[in-house]
Design an enzyme around this catalytic site. Structure first.
Site, mmCIF file in Angstrom:
data_model
loop_
_atom_site.group_PDB
_atom_site.id
_atom_site.type_symbol
_atom_site.label_atom_id
_atom_site.label_comp_id
_atom_site.label_asym_id
_atom_site.label_seq_id
_atom_site.Cartn_x
_atom_site.Cartn_y
_atom_site.Cartn_z
ATOM 1 C CB SER A 44 -0.923 0.008 1.226
ATOM 2 O OG SER A 44 -0.181 -0.209 2.418
ATOM 3 C CG HIS A 250 -1.359 3.562 4.568
ATOM 4 N ND1 HIS A 250 -2.140 2.920 5.498
ATOM 5 C CD2 HIS A 250 -0.752 2.590 3.840
ATOM 6 C CE1 HIS A 250 -2.009 1.609 5.339
ATOM 7 N NE2 HIS A 250 -1.170 1.384 4.341
#
Length: 268
Positions: A44, A250
């Site tokens: 990711s 993230h």
């Protein structure tokens, strides 16, 4: 006449020097120009989860037009661009589903993988929802996995990449430190934040060692993210996002463009 000849002589020297310098600069630029195709593999952090602007056809892989691979390809126009990085990917997923585009014509491969193998999501869930001791215990389990099992899994991925793309320059990108320490910050305790940062360093060290052993370049993003950690006041990383839990921890779009992209540019 002597003065005229001297001026002409000096002028010819300057012209020759200018031509030589221009030629050298052109040769250097040509040698640095990307050749062949570019393949962006991994998890990711490479697909761009957290950056938004997801490509609809990528589905649950959540590949973003603001992710560093997409930005690099837009700036450099490689002969081909294959973006197979996928949210949640582990080393086994890279081996089974991401290497198809690689060939002898591939000139550059970028990759980030290993965090999910080490249980990144479970570590963060434990640290957010449980005590300091439970958090540190879960991190210790992850560190033991990084020491005992992850190196072999990385070796398998790196060997497969080299086999399928024998001419490619391979850049293995690491992970940032997540927290700025020594500052007042809502959320996790200082003990948890330090343990998480130390675990990220431990993971990066393991990845860098395996990459070097395969002749790959390790792209360390930690310096680029310094000053932009969670609790810094100018974070390039999402903290816990209860409305979109998958984006938690993230990089945001600035983390991709200001953190990851310059590191790839410096090592491509």
């Amino acid at each position: 006449m002597r003065r005229s000849r001297l001026v002409a002589f000096v002028g010819s020297l300057l012209l020759a020097a200018g031509t030589a310098l221009t030629g050298a600069a052109t040769a250097q630029a040509s040698s640095l120009a990307p050749t062949g195709g570019y393949a962006a593999l991994g998890d990711s952090y490479s697909s761009g989860v957290g950056a938004g602007s997801y490509i609809s056809s990528s589905g649950d892989c959540k590949r973003s037009t603001k992710a560093y691979p997409y930005l690099w390809a837009a700036a450099h126009s490689p002969s081909t661009f294959d973006f197979t990085a996928c949210s949640g990917a582990r080393t086994g997923d890279v081996l089974s589903g991401q290497l198809g585009p690689l060939s002898s014509a591939t000139g550059l491969v970028s990759l980030s993988v290993g965090g999910n193998d080490a249980g990144f999501a479970d570590v963060m869930t434990t640290c957010v929802t449980q005590s300091d001791s439970a958090c540190i215990s879960r991190i210790d389990t992850a560190r033991a996995y990084v020491d005992s099992t992850l190196p072999g899994k990385l070796d398998s991925v790196y060997s497969a990449i080299r086999s399928k793309a024998p001419n490619a320059h391979v850049v293995v990108l690491g992970y940032p430190r997540f927290y700025k320490l020594g500052t007042t910050c809502l959320g996790l305790s200082e003990a948890k934040r330090k343990a998480i940062n130390d675990a990220s360093d431990h993971l990066n060290t393991a990845i860098a060692k395996r990459a070097a052993n395969h002749g790959f370049t390790f792209g360390d993003v930690r310096p680029a993210f310094t000053g932009h950690e969670i609790c810094s006041g100018d974070s390039w990383l999402h903290s816990v996002n209860w409305l979109n839990i998958g984006e938690s921890y993230h990089p945001k779009a600035p983390g991709q463009s200001g953190g990851y992209l310059p590191v790839l540019n410096a090592n491509d």
